[in-house]
Design an enzyme around this catalytic site. Structure first.
Site, PDB file in Angstrom:
ATOM      1  N   SER A   1       6.401  -7.085  -1.271  1.00  0.00           N
ATOM      2  CA  SER A   1       5.590  -7.128  -2.485  1.00  0.00           C
ATOM      3  C   SER A   1       5.856  -5.846  -3.262  1.00  0.00           C
ATOM      4  O   SER A   1       6.343  -4.858  -2.699  1.00  0.00           O
ATOM      5  CB  SER A   1       4.100  -7.205  -2.101  1.00  0.00           C
TER       6      SER A   1
ATOM      7  N   TYR B   1      -3.318  -4.118   2.480  1.00  0.00           N
ATOM      8  CA  TYR B   1      -2.252  -5.051   2.125  1.00  0.00           C
ATOM      9  C   TYR B   1      -0.979  -4.278   1.790  1.00  0.00           C
ATOM     10  O   TYR B   1       0.121  -4.618   2.249  1.00  0.00           O
ATOM     11  CB  TYR B   1      -2.698  -5.888   0.925  1.00  0.00           C
TER      12      TYR B   1
END
Length: 244
Positions: free
Chosen positions: A142, A155
């Site tokens: 990501s 995350y």
């Protein structure tokens, strides 16, 4: 280069990016193995694949559990005899909060699925590909794995870990004929992100919008093909210029 009859395993394939990748690789002629914890969504993905003339199977698995990983890899080997492409995609997203407001339970859950799950997937699939002396792996990281992601610190920590796993494993296994790369999407419209505000133009980068899952799948398809034959250890951003 045709990818017809090659075997692709996609985790988190019940929705979002994983579902779009399943469709795209099936369109390229690959036999797709749909892996997801959600039985209903996984079967839906497989049904769509078959409706379009594709071939594949669905396997229910929790990627954070070693036994489930062993099971789905052995099932694929029994069914198809090999794994040519592995899209290591399954992930979950926590509710945004300041770091100190994250609970230990939430931390353990995010790390178990997003980082441990990616590690276990690599571990078991690499054992297969090493024997084949061939294979392609695309890890889903990501933009949160390459820059700060306020209010999603855990995350981001997991996705930074995936970048590290990608770079290191690519160096270890490249000499064995296995290419390993990672993608770093920015904002993508999926079920996982539906609780986030995707309208902030600054967060969306110069293009001013989040991506559709199909736009991510197009890049995954390229990385899976021989057209990307000299890409190994690459961390590929797909973020509309957000991290430029």
């Amino acid at each position: 280069m045709t990818m017809k009859n090659k075997v692709a395993v996609i985790t988190g394939a019940g929705s979002g990016i994983g579902r779009s990748v399943s469709f795209k690789l099936a369109e390229q002629g690959m036999r797709v193995v749909v892996v997801d914890l959600d039985h209903k969504r996984g079967e839906e993905t497989l049904a769509f694949v078959k409706e379009k003339g594709g071939e594949g199977i669905f396997i229910k698995a929790d990627v954070s559990k070693n036994g489930d990983l062993e099971k789905y890899v052995s099932t694929v080997r029994e069914k198809y005899g090999r794994i040519d492409v592995f899209v290591n995609n399954a992930a979950i997203l926590n509710q945004p909060a300041l770091l100190a407001d994250h609970s230990e339970e939430m931390f353990d859950q995010i790390i178990a699925v997003n980082l441990k799950g990616a590690f276990l997937g690599l571990k078991h699939v690499l054992n297969v590909m090493e024997k084949q002396k061939s294979g392609v792996i695309i890890n889903s990281a990501s933009t949160g794995g390459i820059h700060s992601t306020p209010y999603l610190s855990v995350y981001a920590a997991a996705k930074h870990g995936i970048v590290g796993l990608t770079k290191t494993s690519a160096v270890e296994y490249g000499p064995l004929g296995i290419r390993i790369n990672a993608i770093c999407p920015g904002g993508v419209i999926t079920n996982m992100t539906k609780h986030l505000d995707m309208s902030d133009s600054e967060q969306n980068g110069p293009l001013g919008r989040p991506a559709n899952p199909e736009e991510i799948a197009n890049v995954v398809s390229f990385l899976a093909s021989d057209e990307a034959s000299y890409m190994n250890g690459s961390i590929v951003t797909i973020d509309g210029g957000l991290t430029a």
